[in-house]
Scaffold this active site. Structure first.
Site, PDB file in Angstrom:
ATOM      1  CE  LYS A 190      13.101 -40.916-113.118  1.00 22.87           C
ATOM      2  NZ  LYS A 190      11.809 -40.957-112.385  1.00 22.87           N
ATOM      3  CD  GLU A 263      17.480 -28.085-105.594  1.00 22.94           C
ATOM      4  OE1 GLU A 263      17.703 -28.551-104.456  1.00 22.94           O
ATOM      5  OE2 GLU A 263      16.352 -27.897-106.062  1.00 22.94           O
ATOM      6  CB  CYS A 297      15.276 -29.209-101.531  1.00 16.05           C
ATOM      7  SG  CYS A 297      14.833 -27.950-102.718  1.00 16.05           S
ATOM      8  CD  GLU A 391      16.364 -33.184 -97.425  1.00  8.07           C
ATOM      9  OE1 GLU A 391      16.790 -34.214 -97.971  1.00  8.07           O
ATOM     10  OE2 GLU A 391      16.135 -32.139 -98.041  1.00  8.07           O
TER      11      GLU A 391
HETATM   12  P1  NAI Z   1      15.091 -39.712-104.988  1.00  7.49           P
HETATM   13  O1  NAI Z   1      16.346 -38.944-105.033  1.00  7.49           O
HETATM   14  O2  NAI Z   1      15.172 -41.190-104.972  1.00  7.49           O
HETATM   15  O3  NAI Z   1      14.163 -39.329-106.251  1.00  7.49           O
HETATM   16  C1  NAI Z   1      14.282 -38.166-107.015  1.00  7.49           C
HETATM   17  C2  NAI Z   1      14.252 -38.538-108.494  1.00  7.49           C
HETATM   18  O4  NAI Z   1      15.383 -39.335-108.815  1.00  7.49           O
HETATM   19  C3  NAI Z   1      13.058 -39.351-108.917  1.00  7.49           C
HETATM   20  O5  NAI Z   1      12.684 -38.966-110.226  1.00  7.49           O
HETATM   21  C4  NAI Z   1      13.594 -40.771-108.925  1.00  7.49           C
HETATM   22  O6  NAI Z   1      12.898 -41.642-109.779  1.00  7.49           O
HETATM   23  C5  NAI Z   1      14.985 -40.543-109.440  1.00  7.49           C
HETATM   24  N1  NAI Z   1      15.940 -41.584-109.095  1.00  7.49           N
HETATM   25  C6  NAI Z   1      15.924 -42.427-108.031  1.00  7.49           C
HETATM   26  N2  NAI Z   1      16.996 -43.233-108.065  1.00  7.49           N
HETATM   27  C7  NAI Z   1      17.705 -42.897-109.152  1.00  7.49           C
HETATM   28  C8  NAI Z   1      18.936 -43.360-109.713  1.00  7.49           C
HETATM   29  N3  NAI Z   1      19.637 -44.326-109.143  1.00  7.49           N
HETATM   30  N4  NAI Z   1      19.383 -42.781-110.834  1.00  7.49           N
HETATM   31  C9  NAI Z   1      18.704 -41.774-111.407  1.00  7.49           C
HETATM   32  N5  NAI Z   1      17.538 -41.312-110.942  1.00  7.49           N
HETATM   33  C10 NAI Z   1      17.049 -41.850-109.812  1.00  7.49           C
HETATM   34  O7  NAI Z   1      14.250 -39.215-103.785  1.00  7.49           O
HETATM   35  P2  NAI Z   1      13.055 -39.989-103.033  1.00  7.49           P
HETATM   36  O8  NAI Z   1      13.433 -41.389-102.727  1.00  7.49           O
HETATM   37  O9  NAI Z   1      11.852 -39.792-103.831  1.00  7.49           O
HETATM   38  O10 NAI Z   1      13.008 -39.196-101.659  1.00  7.49           O
HETATM   39  C11 NAI Z   1      13.900 -39.538-100.610  1.00  7.49           C
HETATM   40  C12 NAI Z   1      14.381 -38.329 -99.896  1.00  7.49           C
HETATM   41  O11 NAI Z   1      15.144 -37.515-100.791  1.00  7.49           O
HETATM   42  C13 NAI Z   1      13.324 -37.385 -99.383  1.00  7.49           C
HETATM   43  O12 NAI Z   1      12.766 -37.790 -98.196  1.00  7.49           O
HETATM   44  C14 NAI Z   1      14.104 -36.126 -99.255  1.00  7.49           C
HETATM   45  O13 NAI Z   1      14.871 -36.161 -98.098  1.00  7.49           O
HETATM   46  C15 NAI Z   1      15.023 -36.171-100.471  1.00  7.49           C
HETATM   47  N6  NAI Z   1      14.467 -35.428-101.610  1.00  7.49           N
HETATM   48  C16 NAI Z   1      14.946 -34.185-101.878  1.00  7.49           C
HETATM   49  C17 NAI Z   1      14.393 -33.455-102.903  1.00  7.49           C
HETATM   50  C18 NAI Z   1      14.864 -32.092-103.227  1.00  7.49           C
HETATM   51  O14 NAI Z   1      14.077 -31.296-103.695  1.00  7.49           O
HETATM   52  N7  NAI Z   1      16.123 -31.809-103.071  1.00  7.49           N
HETATM   53  C19 NAI Z   1      13.268 -33.937-103.681  1.00  7.49           C
HETATM   54  C20 NAI Z   1      12.881 -35.280-103.365  1.00  7.49           C
HETATM   55  C21 NAI Z   1      13.467 -35.968-102.351  1.00  7.49           C
END
Ligand code: NAI
Length: 778
Positions: A190, A263, A297, A391
């Site tokens: 996804k 991650e 990240c 972050e």
């Molecule tokens: P997120 O963690 O919500 O999204 C990442 C992925 O998880 C997306 O594909 C999203 O659709 C999915 N997702 C969201 N809620 C979920 C759930 N309950 N169960 C399963 N999948 C789910 O991150 P978001 O809201 O896009 O970004 C928020 C913050 O997260 C950013 O500002 C940053 O601090 C952090 N982040 C860190 C990343 C990394 O590379 N470690 C990448 C993206 C965001």
């Protein structure tokens, strides 16, 4: 239009926009997208828009995956998996090679599409992301070929659910899909809702190369679709994204037996020592925190600079920052593109506001029209300022100073995360010392954000667990060698008795004590329970806390080195042998024999469970080191008390961990007597700590403790859900150790050592390289 004569005057960069016609034509031609399930695109369902964040232009309509879509995709993946796993390694490798080649053929198209959907500068998509995508596919084609020889006794897991974020959409897809397929798994992936397009283009590539239907399935949608995938019948979830969502997934999977790699976020230190090449370090900041608008990240978002050079460093930083070009992502001379979405922009600005309200000064970092934010940094920032702990995930660093190397390390590790770190010093001694002491999964010396398929990537602490890349990454997509199960008897409910008033005199000849910090202790509440041969302390939450505290003080055990630890373990074997008859009378001859064998076995391993130098980029020494976890909590099996206990405790301590162990609930006295063996074997106090009592309750308290870095549980799988949930606080990995004959050959081996360690990857560019050439954006 700008005249050449004017440009000659200003020496400004002229516009140099990458052509997006092919990508736009593809989008127009495709119209709305369905999901990619079982080798074909479904008809679009309920859709949402995906936009170019730099202009707000709607690029496409994409389907919101429902529970039924996920179920269909998982079913297709399940059906395809048997055939896919049955292919020879070479056949699977050929598909991965073909995917790599087709990605390369469409390199320009994919980079432009990525830039349109994500807002990152085309230079990054074209020069970093897409070449690394091809590199990952090639590298893992190699692993497909080698799987059957290199990972002989490991089977594929089955179907893997993969959830990826928006900051490196195609690269994260490759990081997830390539090892899964190489190992013989099939996938349901996804993509993030903001950036689904390159995943859909990749689906077309899967069709082009004739990948068997169902091997790769892509379901688009938001967090609800991701949650449906987590709840589905998959064998593993691999997630990259926020710590908050990762924690929820860990809790949802607790006790299910499904594999999980996480991650997550980071707040990585970027340490500039006083002897650093400051120009190179400033270039490193560009590559580390302003790369991809800071939406990385592992961005080195906490700049820590030696006080003696701080002023000069900051001057250079300001000059460099002022020259960065913020603008249209498709322009080849743009350094800083668009933030992925207005929601993220608002999030970044709100953290900066909180930071300035708490007293920090923001230099640069001003919002611009649309999804743009100028690069900046927060100075005069106190350790407790929210800008230091949150972050920011945008192009805003923090800048603070330190006086000594020890202080630098302390500040660097003053975070709940542990994804990466970057260290700048011209002294190899200083740089490697810091790299060793920073608690993070990846450390770059004189560089930042270097990635390669051969170099494992992943975090410590709240940055998650599991690795992507290299052999370590492959192991995370393979099942552990099967063991012959040996179910154990469920523990009896312990009945509390007060010491002295219990059944002493009725055949009970002694009372045991707890053992922690190298000394015997009375249980906090003073309560005991009857066990064969005497009374054992009924340990409490407080006893667990005391034992963990003692374990955290055993840090020098890790620093002693493998050779010194081996000597202690040989000594344990010797002392156990000397008292073999006594321990055999309490347990059995077979258990004592196994216990002695374990001590010899792990003494042998203590200085031989090596890391590796891996072939990542030429000109870079990339070393992968297994490091101890820290404090490991262990809930031991209820049967075979002595052999079970030592089969788990010895590999953990051989690798330099300290242990808090809960021995066999119904029969712990053989283990409580081990303290004499440990003491006479020169095992430092605090390395092994023993708390007897009700396993299920004590295990939950132990797993919940923030100082415990990893947890092993051998026993009733019913206990695992509560333990797993308790462990999500600091996101510790919980290993459900399958029950087995603890006197048999399957009770020892490398698998225990792997769980006792986590890898740190250290990058050291060598040779006289020009400034900044070690880093990603060069
Ligand atoms: P997120 O963690 O919500 O999204 C990442 C992925 O998880 C997306 O594909 C999203 O659709 C999915 N997702 C969201 N809620 C979920 C759930 N309950 N169960 C399963 N999948 C789910 O991150 P978001 O809201 O896009 O970004 C928020 C913050 O997260 C950013 O500002 C940053 O601090 C952090 N982040 C860190 C990343 C990394 O590379 N470690 C990448 C993206 C965001």
């Amino acid at each position: 239009m700008t005249q050449v004569s004017e440009i000659m005057q200003t020496m400004d960069y002229g516009p140099s926009t990458e052509d997006s016609t092919a990508a736009h034509n593809w989008l127009v031609c495709r119209g709305s997208f369905g999901h990619f399930i079982n080798g074909a695109f479904t008809a679009p369902g309920e859709t949402f828009e995906t936009r170019d964040p730099s202009t707000g232009e709607v690029l496409a309509q994409v389907s919101q995956g429902s529970d039924a879509d996920i179920a269909a995709a998982v079913k297709a993946a399940r059906e395809a998996q048997v055939g896919w796993a049955a292919l020879s390694g070479t056949e699977r490798a050929k598909y991965l090679y073909a995917l790599a080649r087709h990605v390369q053929k469409r390199e320009r198209f994919l980079s432009v599409l990525e830039t349109l959907d994500n807002g990152k500068p085309i230079r990054e998509a074209r020069d970093i992301d897409v070449p690394l995508v091809a590199r990952h596919l090639y590298h893992h084609a190699g692993w497909a070929e080698l799987r059957d020889t290199r990972f002989l006794s490991h089977a594929p897991l089955g179907v893997c659910g993969q959830i990826i974020p928006w900051n490196f959409p195609l690269l994260m897809l490759a990081w997830k899909i390539a090892p899964a397929l190489a190992a013989g798994n099939t996938v349901v992936l996804k993509p993030a809702e903001y950036t689904p397009l390159t995943a859909l283009a990749f689906a077309e590539i899967c069709q082009e190369v004739g990948l068997p239907a169902g091997v790769v399935n892509i379901v688009t949608g938001d967090g609800a679709t991701g949650a449906a995938l987590v709840a589905s019948d998959v064998d593993k979830i691999a997630f990259t994204g926020s710590t908050e969502v990762g924690r929820g997934i860990a809790a949802a999977l607790a006790g299910t037996g499904r594999k999980l790699t996480l991650e997550l976020g980071g707040k990585s230190p970027f340490v500039v020592m006083e002897d650093a090449d400051l120009d190179a370090a400033v270039e490193g900041v560009v590559d580390s925190i302003w790369f991809n608008q800071g939406q990385v990240c592992c961005a080195g978002s906490r700049i820590l600079v030696a006080e003696s050079v701080a002023e000069r460093f900051e001057t250079l930083l300001r000059v460099r920052m002022a020259r960065l070009r913020v603008g249209a992502p498709l322009d080849k001379s743009t350094d800083i593109g668009a933030i992925v979405d207005p929601v993220q922009k608002a999030r970044i600005l709100s953290i900066c506001r909180a930071a300035t309200e708490a007293g920090a000064e923001l230099v640069g970092g001003q919002p611009q029209e649309g999804c743009f934010i100028a690069p900046g940094y927060l100075r005069n920032i106190a350790p407790a300022n929210p800008g230091m702990s949150h972050e920011i995930f945008g192009p805003i660093a923090t800048l603070s100073t330190f006086r000594t190397a020890d202080e630098a390390v302390e500040l660097a590790n003053n975070t709940r995360y542990g994804l990466a770190g970057s260290v700048w010093s011209e002294s190899a001694t200083v740089a490697t010392d810091l790299a060793a002491r920073i608690k993070a999964g990846v450390v770059w010396i004189n560089g930042a954000n270097m990635f390669d398929a051969a170099a494992p990537f992943g975090g410590y602490r709240e940055s998650g667990y599991g690795r992507e890349g290299g052999a370590a990454g492959m192991l995370d997509y393979l099942a552990e060698p099967l063991v012959k199960a040996a179910p154990e008897a469920a523990p009896k409910s312990p009945v509390a008795v007060t010491e002295g008033t219990g059944p002493a005199g009725q055949g009970i000849d002694r009372t045991a004590k707890l053992y922690y910090g190298g000394a015997q202790k009375r249980p906090d509440a003073g309560a005991m329970y009857a066990v064969p041969g005497g009374l054992a302390p009924l340990g409490s939450r407080k006893d667990i806390r005391n034992a963990v505290e003692a374990a955290t003080k055993a840090g020098k055990w890790a620093a002693m080195g493998g050779h010194a630890r081996a000597q202690v373990l040989f000594y344990v074997a010797e002392n156990l042998s000397a008292r073999a008859a006594e321990f055999a009378a309490r347990t059995s001859g077979a258990e004592v024999e196994a216990a002695i064998a374990r001590a010899f076995h792990y003494a042998a391993w203590a200085d031989k469970f090596d890391g590796a130098t891996v072939q990542a980029k030429p000109g870079h020494l990339v070393t992968v080191i297994p490091e101890p976890m820290g404090v490991v909590g262990i809930a031991c099996p209820n049967s075979q008390p002595l052999a079970g206990f030592l089969s788990l405790v010895l590999p953990a301590i051989a690798m330099g961990n300290a242990v808090v162990a809960i021995p066999a609930q119904d029969d712990p006295l053989a283990v409580t007597d081990l303290y004499q063996v440990f003491d006479t074997s020169d095992l430092p106090g605090g390395v092994v700590n023993i708390v007897t009592g009700p396993r299920a309750d004590l295990a939950v308290h132990l797993a919940a403790h923030d100082e415990v870095a990893g947890f092993w549980h051998a026993g009733d799988p019913q206990e695992l859900a509560a333990i797993g949930r308790a462990g999500t606080g600091n996101l510790k990995p919980v290993w459900a150790v399958p029950s087995r004959d603890w006197t048999g050959p399957q009770a020892q081996g490398e698998v225990f050592l792997r769980h006792a360690t986590r890898t740190k990857t250290i990058w050291l560019p060598y040779g006289a390289l020009p400034a900044g050439s070690g880093s990603a954006a060069y």
